[in-house]
Design a protein around this motif. Structure first.
Motif, PDB file in Angstrom:
ATOM      1  N   UNK A   1      40.135  49.633  49.006  1.00 36.66           N
ATOM      2  CA  UNK A   1      40.869  50.313  47.824  1.00 36.66           C
ATOM      3  C   UNK A   1      40.280  50.196  46.564  1.00 36.66           C
ATOM      4  N   UNK A   2      41.380  50.553  45.695  1.00 33.85           N
ATOM      5  CA  UNK A   2      40.961  50.621  44.356  1.00 33.85           C
ATOM      6  C   UNK A   2      40.494  49.343  43.702  1.00 33.85           C
ATOM      7  N   UNK A   3      39.593  49.299  42.802  1.00 34.89           N
ATOM      8  CA  UNK A   3      38.942  48.070  42.295  1.00 34.89           C
ATOM      9  C   UNK A   3      39.544  47.988  40.983  1.00 34.89           C
ATOM     10  N   UNK A   4      39.917  46.667  40.779  1.00 35.99           N
ATOM     11  CA  UNK A   4      40.708  46.337  39.333  1.00 35.99           C
ATOM     12  C   UNK A   4      39.457  46.857  38.223  1.00 35.99           C
ATOM     13  N   UNK A   5      40.115  47.253  37.052  1.00 34.78           N
ATOM     14  CA  UNK A   5      39.199  47.934  36.220  1.00 34.78           C
ATOM     15  C   UNK A   5      38.257  47.097  35.569  1.00 34.78           C
ATOM     16  N   UNK A   6      38.513  45.755  35.591  1.00 36.95           N
ATOM     17  CA  UNK A   6      37.054  45.165  34.925  1.00 36.95           C
ATOM     18  C   UNK A   6      35.841  44.831  36.059  1.00 36.95           C
ATOM     19  N   UNK A   7      36.302  45.105  37.205  1.00 38.62           N
ATOM     20  CA  UNK A   7      35.022  44.945  38.290  1.00 38.62           C
ATOM     21  C   UNK A   7      33.850  45.743  38.016  1.00 38.62           C
TER      22      UNK A   7
ATOM     23  N   UNK B   1      21.562  31.865  34.914  1.00 41.45           N
ATOM     24  CA  UNK B   1      22.453  32.804  35.462  1.00 41.45           C
ATOM     25  C   UNK B   1      22.930  32.689  36.434  1.00 41.45           C
ATOM     26  N   UNK B   2      22.409  31.520  37.338  1.00 36.41           N
ATOM     27  CA  UNK B   2      23.017  31.305  38.579  1.00 36.41           C
ATOM     28  C   UNK B   2      24.336  30.442  38.517  1.00 36.41           C
ATOM     29  N   UNK B   3      24.235  29.638  37.349  1.00 35.95           N
ATOM     30  CA  UNK B   3      25.325  29.017  36.907  1.00 35.95           C
ATOM     31  C   UNK B   3      26.406  29.662  36.429  1.00 35.95           C
ATOM     32  N   UNK B   4      25.957  30.753  35.694  1.00 34.34           N
ATOM     33  CA  UNK B   4      27.050  31.585  35.105  1.00 34.34           C
ATOM     34  C   UNK B   4      27.460  32.443  36.195  1.00 34.34           C
ATOM     35  N   UNK B   5      26.513  32.884  37.036  1.00 33.44           N
ATOM     36  CA  UNK B   5      27.021  33.898  38.104  1.00 33.44           C
ATOM     37  C   UNK B   5      28.159  33.174  39.071  1.00 33.44           C
ATOM     38  N   UNK B   6      27.837  31.676  39.225  1.00 34.50           N
ATOM     39  CA  UNK B   6      29.084  31.216  40.102  1.00 34.50           C
ATOM     40  C   UNK B   6      30.172  31.036  39.648  1.00 34.50           C
ATOM     41  N   UNK B   7      30.189  31.276  38.364  1.00 30.61           N
ATOM     42  CA  UNK B   7      31.775  31.025  37.538  1.00 30.61           C
ATOM     43  C   UNK B   7      32.358  32.402  37.597  1.00 30.61           C
ATOM     44  N   UNK B   8      31.578  33.455  38.012  1.00 29.49           N
ATOM     45  CA  UNK B   8      32.214  34.860  37.602  1.00 29.49           C
ATOM     46  C   UNK B   8      33.477  35.271  38.472  1.00 29.49           C
ATOM     47  N   UNK B   9      34.050  36.049  37.650  1.00 31.55           N
ATOM     48  CA  UNK B   9      35.220  36.377  38.081  1.00 31.55           C
ATOM     49  C   UNK B   9      35.118  37.404  39.357  1.00 31.55           C
ATOM     50  N   UNK B  10      34.119  37.922  39.390  1.00 28.54           N
ATOM     51  CA  UNK B  10      33.760  38.879  40.367  1.00 28.54           C
ATOM     52  C   UNK B  10      33.768  38.267  41.747  1.00 28.54           C
ATOM     53  N   UNK B  11      33.133  36.890  41.787  1.00 31.25           N
ATOM     54  CA  UNK B  11      32.956  36.090  42.917  1.00 31.25           C
ATOM     55  C   UNK B  11      34.379  35.739  43.331  1.00 31.25           C
ATOM     56  N   UNK B  12      35.039  35.350  42.317  1.00 29.07           N
ATOM     57  CA  UNK B  12      36.410  34.720  42.746  1.00 29.07           C
ATOM     58  C   UNK B  12      37.500  35.950  43.626  1.00 29.07           C
ATOM     59  N   UNK B  13      36.972  37.028  42.984  1.00 26.35           N
ATOM     60  CA  UNK B  13      37.746  38.408  43.465  1.00 26.35           C
ATOM     61  C   UNK B  13      37.468  38.580  44.937  1.00 26.35           C
ATOM     62  N   UNK B  14      35.826  38.399  44.844  1.00 27.57           N
ATOM     63  CA  UNK B  14      35.384  38.546  46.437  1.00 27.57           C
ATOM     64  C   UNK B  14      35.887  37.632  47.532  1.00 27.57           C
ATOM     65  N   UNK B  15      36.034  36.447  47.067  1.00 25.57           N
ATOM     66  CA  UNK B  15      36.216  35.144  47.927  1.00 25.57           C
ATOM     67  C   UNK B  15      37.743  35.589  48.390  1.00 25.57           C
ATOM     68  N   UNK B  16      38.636  35.705  47.389  1.00 27.93           N
ATOM     69  CA  UNK B  16      40.075  36.203  47.741  1.00 27.93           C
ATOM     70  C   UNK B  16      40.155  37.298  48.769  1.00 27.93           C
ATOM     71  N   UNK B  17      39.273  38.474  48.514  1.00 27.29           N
ATOM     72  CA  UNK B  17      39.206  39.587  49.288  1.00 27.29           C
ATOM     73  C   UNK B  17      39.117  39.015  51.022  1.00 27.29           C
ATOM     74  N   UNK B  18      37.966  38.383  50.963  1.00 27.37           N
ATOM     75  CA  UNK B  18      37.329  37.842  52.343  1.00 27.37           C
ATOM     76  C   UNK B  18      38.786  36.868  52.989  1.00 27.37           C
ATOM     77  N   UNK B  19      39.324  36.044  52.188  1.00 25.60           N
ATOM     78  CA  UNK B  19      40.203  35.255  52.585  1.00 25.60           C
ATOM     79  C   UNK B  19      41.473  36.118  53.052  1.00 25.60           C
ATOM     80  N   UNK B  20      41.837  36.801  52.573  1.00 23.71           N
ATOM     81  CA  UNK B  20      42.984  37.791  52.848  1.00 23.71           C
ATOM     82  C   UNK B  20      42.787  38.537  53.994  1.00 23.71           C
ATOM     83  N   UNK B  21      41.559  39.130  54.207  1.00 26.64           N
ATOM     84  CA  UNK B  21      41.201  39.718  55.261  1.00 26.64           C
ATOM     85  C   UNK B  21      41.466  38.813  56.742  1.00 26.64           C
ATOM     86  N   UNK B  22      40.766  37.644  56.702  1.00 28.31           N
ATOM     87  CA  UNK B  22      40.626  36.490  57.525  1.00 28.31           C
ATOM     88  C   UNK B  22      42.075  36.020  57.914  1.00 28.31           C
ATOM     89  N   UNK B  23      43.060  35.998  57.024  1.00 33.15           N
ATOM     90  CA  UNK B  23      44.255  35.654  57.232  1.00 33.15           C
ATOM     91  C   UNK B  23      45.265  36.739  57.654  1.00 33.15           C
TER      92      UNK B  23
END
Ligand code: HEM
Length: 413
Positions: free
Chosen positions: A150-156, A175-197
């Motif tokens: 669906x719709x992406x949050x504007x910041x994505x 960059x690897x260290x930075x990317x890991x902290x990225x909001x986008x990754x948290x957002x993606x992890x949450x989407x995966x968890x929601x689909x699985x649950x």
């Protein structure tokens, strides 16, 4: 034997020449393969279709340990398809091959057209439209809808596009260290968890569900982290297509005769135009690999553990494969034989069994559609601005982001 450059280390040259580095040094050395050092590490640089066949066809180059100079690490992170080899790679690759299916490409073009029209309605009321930034937004929103989220949050959109930038400008560890902290990754992890649950309903054949439910060769689900990285491996490069859209708009601006031809859309003109955009304009300079076995090339041995760089930009402009390679000429694709190792902006070889980009079908379709939209649904002016492309800036873009003015819906034909 493979010649060696006389300079002790070529890092400064690489940074000065950018995309042109391998090609220029190869010409100087009189050989399309040469040895040198980059950041003091010994490297073999290769250019051209024959080299691409060795690099992709032998199955003897791993991407592991092949950083840092290749900007391809924007697509790479721990546990992702790019870090895998052999059977594990080919099995994971199935997830991405799903993006090439006809119905998936059709769905992408559908949402992309919808998002473009919505944005274009806004552009008509704006004094100046930054086509790069606007395309990033359109593509980010299209990508999340395409994946089934669906719709992406504007910041994505910003996060996804700056991840590309950072990959090229910051040291790999940073960059690897930075990317890991990225909001986008948290957002993606949450989407995966929601689909699985089951708290988020997604179509079973959606790309997000395909990733969330993918089982590895041992029948295990991907960890949430890896699944999130792979989800971003679809979203982030889709947003990167914005660069090709800008290059396509630039090519239309420079060659007005192609505006009419693309608008008419006869004889695969738009397809040939899109292919020429991918061949001609700089995107990924090189791809790095490490030899997993000794192999012989040009009467010499490339030893196991040897770091090699394949010149993607130079191979796309290799005079042995392309007549007048430095001329922008979409008509060359009327007679192109389809050799997978001559047109390599997204890698060479076989997509299912190697690391060639699985997003090529989607990319070509998006550029073709963007060209159709630019030439048939709207009119605009390109004001004075700096449209030069520096071959030192990786990934490349016009100096100014490509601004257009006076955007109006085209009169119906
Ligand atoms: C802007 C357009 C794109 C460019 C220039 C591009 C370029 C590339 C390149 C050069 C590689 C590395 C090939 C190698 O390691 O040998 C690659 C790999 C990859 N690309 Fe793309 N890509 C683009 C769009 C896409 C899209 C739209 C997707 C997803 C739908 C995608 C997903 C991937 C993935 C997952 C890999 C890793 C494949 C593997 O390791 O087997 N790319 N891409």
């Amino acid at each position: 034997v493979i010649p060696r450059l006389t300079t002790i280390d070529s890092t400064a040259r690489f940074l000065a020449d950018g995309y042109a580095f391998v090609g220029r040094q190869a010409r100087r050395a009189g050989s399309d393969v040469f040895r040198t050092r980059l950041m003091l590490r010994p490297v073999v640089c290769l250019s051209g279709a024959e080299a691409a066949r060795l690099f992709y066809g032998s199955g003897r180059f791993t991407r592991s340990g092949a950083l840092p100079l290749s900007v391809v690490h924007l697509l790479q992170d721990a546990g992702s398809v790019q870090t895998l080899d052999g059977a594990a790679h080919d099995h994971r690759k199935l997830v991405f091959l799903a993006t090439q299916r006809e119905e998936q490409v059709a769905r992408l073009i559908d949402v992309f057209g919808d998002e473009w029209h919505r944005a274009a309605a806004r552009w008509a009321g704006m004094t100046r439209v930054n086509l790069y930034r606007e395309s990033v937004g359109v593509l980010a929103r299209s990508a999340t809808r395409w994946a089934g989220l669906g719709e992406a949050p504007a910041w994505l959109a910003d996060e996804l596009s700056t991840m590309v930038y950072r990959a090229a400008t910051v040291g790999p560890l940073n960059w690897a260290a930075r990317l890991r902290r990225h909001r986008a990754e948290r957002w993606a992890r949450t989407r995966i968890e929601e689909i699985r649950s089951g708290t988020r309903a997604v179509a079973a054949d959606s790309l997000a569900a395909t990733i969330a439910n993918h089982l590895d060769l041992e029948g295990r689900m991907l960890t949430t982290d890896v699944a999130a990285v792979e989800l971003l491996n679809i979203l982030r490069p889709t947003v990167a297509v914005a660069r090709f859209i800008v290059f396509a708009a630039l090519a239309l601006h420079r060659r007005p005769q192609w505006v009419a031809r693309c608008a008419a859309g006869a004889d695969d003109d738009r397809l040939h135009f899109a292919q020429e955009v991918r061949r001609y304009y700089p995107f990924f300079p090189v791809i790095g690999g490490v030899a997993t076995d000794d192999l012989s090339f040009r009467g010499d041995t490339i030893r196991r553990g040897q770091w090699v760089l394949l010149d993607l930009f130079g191979t796309n402009r290799d005079a042995r494969s392309w007549t007048e390679p430095d001329r922008f000429d979409p008509d060359r694709f009327r007679v192109w034989d389809g050799d997978p190792d001559t047109l390599v902006p997204q890698g060479g070889g076989d997509v299912a069994r190697g690391h060639r980009c699985p997003g090529e079908t989607a990319t070509v379709a998006l550029v073709v559609e963007a060209v159709r939209l630019l030439t048939t649904t709207m009119t605009y002016r390109v004001p004075d601005q700096d449209l030069r492309i520096s071959l030192r800036r990786m990934p490349a873009l016009t100096k100014d982001d490509f601004t257009i003015e006076d955007v109006r819906p085209a009169r119906p034909l």
